[in-house]
Write an enzyme that holds these catalytic residues in place. Structure first.
Site, PDB file in Angstrom:
ATOM      1  N   SER A  15       3.764  11.057 -21.429  1.00  0.00           N
ATOM      2  CA  SER A  15       5.134  11.081 -21.701  1.00  0.00           C
ATOM      3  C   SER A  15       5.702  10.411 -23.252  1.00  0.00           C
ATOM      4  O   SER A  15       4.561   9.810 -23.516  1.00  0.00           O
ATOM      5  CB  SER A  15       5.741  10.612 -20.018  1.00  0.00           C
ATOM      6  N   LEU A  17       6.521   8.378 -26.233  1.00  0.00           N
ATOM      7  CA  LEU A  17       5.926   8.269 -27.921  1.00  0.00           C
ATOM      8  C   LEU A  17       4.269   8.971 -27.924  1.00  0.00           C
ATOM      9  O   LEU A  17       3.768   9.151 -28.643  1.00  0.00           O
ATOM     10  CB  LEU A  17       5.453   6.788 -28.336  1.00  0.00           C
ATOM     11  N   ASP A  36      -2.851   9.123 -18.356  1.00  0.00           N
ATOM     12  CA  ASP A  36      -2.023   8.695 -18.261  1.00  0.00           C
ATOM     13  C   ASP A  36      -2.126   8.690 -16.679  1.00  0.00           C
ATOM     14  O   ASP A  36      -2.711   9.373 -16.087  1.00  0.00           O
ATOM     15  CB  ASP A  36      -0.839   9.877 -18.541  1.00  0.00           C
ATOM     16  N   CYS A  85      -0.359   3.988 -25.739  1.00  0.00           N
ATOM     17  CA  CYS A  85       0.592   4.026 -25.781  1.00  0.00           C
ATOM     18  C   CYS A  85       1.047   3.167 -24.688  1.00  0.00           C
ATOM     19  O   CYS A  85       2.124   3.304 -24.314  1.00  0.00           O
ATOM     20  CB  CYS A  85       1.316   5.170 -26.101  1.00  0.00           C
ATOM     21  N   TYR A 161       7.694  -9.042 -20.975  1.00  0.00           N
ATOM     22  CA  TYR A 161       7.418  -8.142 -21.800  1.00  0.00           C
ATOM     23  C   TYR A 161       6.744  -8.126 -22.905  1.00  0.00           C
ATOM     24  O   TYR A 161       5.850  -7.759 -23.532  1.00  0.00           O
ATOM     25  CB  TYR A 161       8.633  -7.050 -21.838  1.00  0.00           C
ATOM     26  N   LYS A 165       3.430  -7.686 -25.309  1.00  0.00           N
ATOM     27  CA  LYS A 165       3.046  -6.823 -26.610  1.00  0.00           C
ATOM     28  C   LYS A 165       3.042  -8.157 -28.010  1.00  0.00           C
ATOM     29  O   LYS A 165       2.259  -7.598 -28.511  1.00  0.00           O
ATOM     30  CB  LYS A 165       4.848  -6.380 -26.892  1.00  0.00           C
ATOM     31  N   THR A 196      12.686   8.282 -26.017  1.00  0.00           N
ATOM     32  CA  THR A 196      12.171   8.727 -24.830  1.00  0.00           C
ATOM     33  C   THR A 196      12.444   8.619 -23.738  1.00  0.00           C
ATOM     34  O   THR A 196      13.699   7.776 -23.929  1.00  0.00           O
ATOM     35  CB  THR A 196      10.810   7.817 -24.924  1.00  0.00           C
TER      36      THR A 196
HETATM   37  N1  NAD Z   1      10.758   3.382 -25.996  1.00  0.00           N
HETATM   38  C1  NAD Z   1      11.775   3.299 -26.279  1.00  0.00           C
HETATM   39  O1  NAD Z   1      11.862   2.120 -27.226  1.00  0.00           O
HETATM   40  C2  NAD Z   1       9.994   1.431 -26.964  1.00  0.00           C
HETATM   41  C3  NAD Z   1      10.013   0.842 -27.818  1.00  0.00           C
HETATM   42  C4  NAD Z   1       8.837  -0.703 -27.998  1.00  0.00           C
HETATM   43  C5  NAD Z   1       7.784  -0.438 -27.773  1.00  0.00           C
HETATM   44  N2  NAD Z   1       7.816   0.711 -26.801  1.00  0.00           N
HETATM   45  C6  NAD Z   1       6.215   0.920 -26.403  1.00  0.00           C
HETATM   46  O2  NAD Z   1       5.412   2.136 -26.483  1.00  0.00           O
HETATM   47  C7  NAD Z   1       4.827   2.828 -25.365  1.00  0.00           C
HETATM   48  C8  NAD Z   1       5.288   4.394 -25.207  1.00  0.00           C
HETATM   49  O3  NAD Z   1       6.439   3.630 -24.197  1.00  0.00           O
HETATM   50  P1  NAD Z   1       7.550   5.860 -23.774  1.00  0.00           P
HETATM   51  O4  NAD Z   1       8.820   4.647 -24.338  1.00  0.00           O
HETATM   52  O5  NAD Z   1       6.995   6.515 -25.023  1.00  0.00           O
HETATM   53  O6  NAD Z   1       7.515   5.118 -22.795  1.00  0.00           O
HETATM   54  P2  NAD Z   1       7.275   6.619 -21.327  1.00  0.00           P
HETATM   55  O7  NAD Z   1       7.596   5.672 -19.984  1.00  0.00           O
HETATM   56  O8  NAD Z   1       8.187   7.594 -21.919  1.00  0.00           O
HETATM   57  O9  NAD Z   1       6.024   6.373 -21.554  1.00  0.00           O
HETATM   58  C9  NAD Z   1       4.862   6.519 -20.969  1.00  0.00           C
HETATM   59  C10 NAD Z   1       3.561   6.439 -20.357  1.00  0.00           C
HETATM   60  O10 NAD Z   1       2.617   5.210 -19.915  1.00  0.00           O
HETATM   61  C11 NAD Z   1       2.450   5.442 -18.670  1.00  0.00           C
HETATM   62  N3  NAD Z   1       1.579   4.524 -18.151  1.00  0.00           N
HETATM   63  C12 NAD Z   1       2.161   3.421 -17.705  1.00  0.00           C
HETATM   64  N4  NAD Z   1       1.862   2.782 -17.578  1.00  0.00           N
HETATM   65  C13 NAD Z   1       0.255   2.912 -16.621  1.00  0.00           C
HETATM   66  C14 NAD Z   1      -0.906   2.883 -16.738  1.00  0.00           C
HETATM   67  N5  NAD Z   1      -0.959   1.269 -16.236  1.00  0.00           N
HETATM   68  N6  NAD Z   1      -2.668   3.551 -16.932  1.00  0.00           N
HETATM   69  C15 NAD Z   1      -1.913   4.594 -17.317  1.00  0.00           C
HETATM   70  N7  NAD Z   1      -0.976   5.150 -17.483  1.00  0.00           N
HETATM   71  C16 NAD Z   1       0.604   4.353 -17.490  1.00  0.00           C
HETATM   72  C17 NAD Z   1       3.405   6.301 -17.504  1.00  0.00           C
HETATM   73  O11 NAD Z   1       3.140   7.322 -15.929  1.00  0.00           O
HETATM   74  C18 NAD Z   1       3.802   7.297 -19.096  1.00  0.00           C
HETATM   75  O12 NAD Z   1       3.749   8.682 -19.200  1.00  0.00           O
HETATM   76  C19 NAD Z   1       4.909   1.550 -24.431  1.00  0.00           C
HETATM   77  O13 NAD Z   1       4.225   0.901 -24.518  1.00  0.00           O
HETATM   78  C20 NAD Z   1       6.400   1.001 -24.822  1.00  0.00           C
HETATM   79  O14 NAD Z   1       5.677  -0.558 -23.975  1.00  0.00           O
HETATM   80  C21 NAD Z   1       8.400   1.955 -26.666  1.00  0.00           C
END
Ligand code: NAD
Length: 255
Positions: A15, A17, A36, A85, A161, A165, A196
């Site tokens: 999913s 990023l 995942d 990710c 969080y 991070k 996302t």
């Molecule tokens: N979207 C944003 O604005 C943003 C900003 C800063 C940082 N991030 C970071 O980027 C990363 C990706 O975020 P995203 O927005 O793509 O989120 P998302 O929810 O779309 O994707 C995250 C994926 O990680 C998987 N996941 C979660 N916990 C898990 C675990 N314990 N084991 C295996 N898989 C697991 C989920 O099933 C999901 O497919 C995260 O670490 C998030 O903290 C996102």
């Protein structure tokens, strides 16, 4: 490093990023192993991309299943790229309005998934990547971890969080140092507000308001822009031990 003909492991690859990263690495000729906990989405993406793309479903904190994903990546070609990710969020203040303390287990869960899970994948993946043939300069591979701008300007309610991070940012230099003898680079991306599925749950108006707070360009970041940076980091052999903000100049206010 050339991405073509490498094997790559991407956690959270089903999913957002991570998915964009899997698509970009595959387009550049890498064989991706998607890791995942969301098995249906991981399977659907692997089937859509076809070729040797594969997936392993499980939790980043689980030693056994992560080891299986690493083994799959190592069997799929020259294992040189790991991108972390997988991550989760949680919003709660240190104490609530009535003085009630933050849920202790919720804090531990966020740190377990985001920080300890990232470390678990990094240590197991590095062990396998260290066995690939060295390239020019002795380079064997690269690990890219995902932090957040919340590592630096966590907002009210982001204590767990931000702690998780901030830990990822803190690991970047010592991990790069630890892995330098085997030619593995370690870098971290700290994204701002990315478009996302996480933010897709918000109404369009709320997403536009978030985008308007970005310095320039005044919009949410595209997952493809994150993936583009992952590829640049992989391709640029001199980039090491660094945390890069990808945020359109955004500095998060307290709330
Ligand atoms: N979207 C944003 O604005 C943003 C900003 C800063 C940082 N991030 C970071 O980027 C990363 C990706 O975020 P995203 O927005 O793509 O989120 P998302 O929810 O779309 O994707 C995250 C994926 O990680 C998987 N996941 C979660 N916990 C898990 C675990 N314990 N084991 C295996 N898989 C697991 C989920 O099933 C999901 O497919 C995260 O670490 C998030 O903290 C996102």
């Amino acid at each position: 490093m050339r991405i073509n003909n490498t094997s790559a492991l991407v956690t959270g690859g089903a999913s957002g990023l991570g998915e964009a990263t899997v698509r970009a690495l595959t387009a550049k000729g890498a064989v991706c192993t998607i890791f995942d906990r969301d098995e249906p989405r991981a399977k659907a993406l692997a089937e859509e991309l076809g070729g040797d793309t594969g997936y392993v479903a499980g939790d980043v904190g689980d030693e056994e299943v992560v080891a299986a994903a690493v083994a799959r990546a190592a069997e799929s070609g020259a294992f040189r790229i790991t991108v972390n990710c997988a991550g989760i969020g949680w919003a709660q203040r240190t104490i609530g309005r009535e003085g009630e303390p933050h849920d202790y287990n919720a804090f531990k869960t966020v740190v377990n998934v985001n920080l300890i899970g990232t470390f678990n994948v990094m240590r197991l993946a590095a062990g396998a990547m260290a066995r690939s043939e060295p390239l020019e300069d002795g380079e064997r591979g690269v690990i890219v971890n995902t932090a957040s701008v919340a590592a630096f300007e966590g907002q009210i309610g982001q204590i767990s969080y931000s702690a998780s991070k901030g830990g990822i940012v803190g690991m970047t230099v010592p991990a790069a140092r630890d892995l330098s003898p085997v030619g593995i680079r370690v870098n971290t991306i700290a994204p701002g507000l990315m478009d996302t599925p996480l933010l897709g749950l918000l109404p369009e108006e709320a997403r536009q308001a978030l985008g308007a707070g970005v310095l320039f360009p005044k919009r949410l970041g595209y997952p493809a822009e994150f993936a583009q940076l992952v590829c640049s980091i992989a391709e640029n052999a001199y980039l090491n031990g660094e945390t890069i903000r990808l945020d359109g100049g955004l500095r998060m206010p307290p709330k």
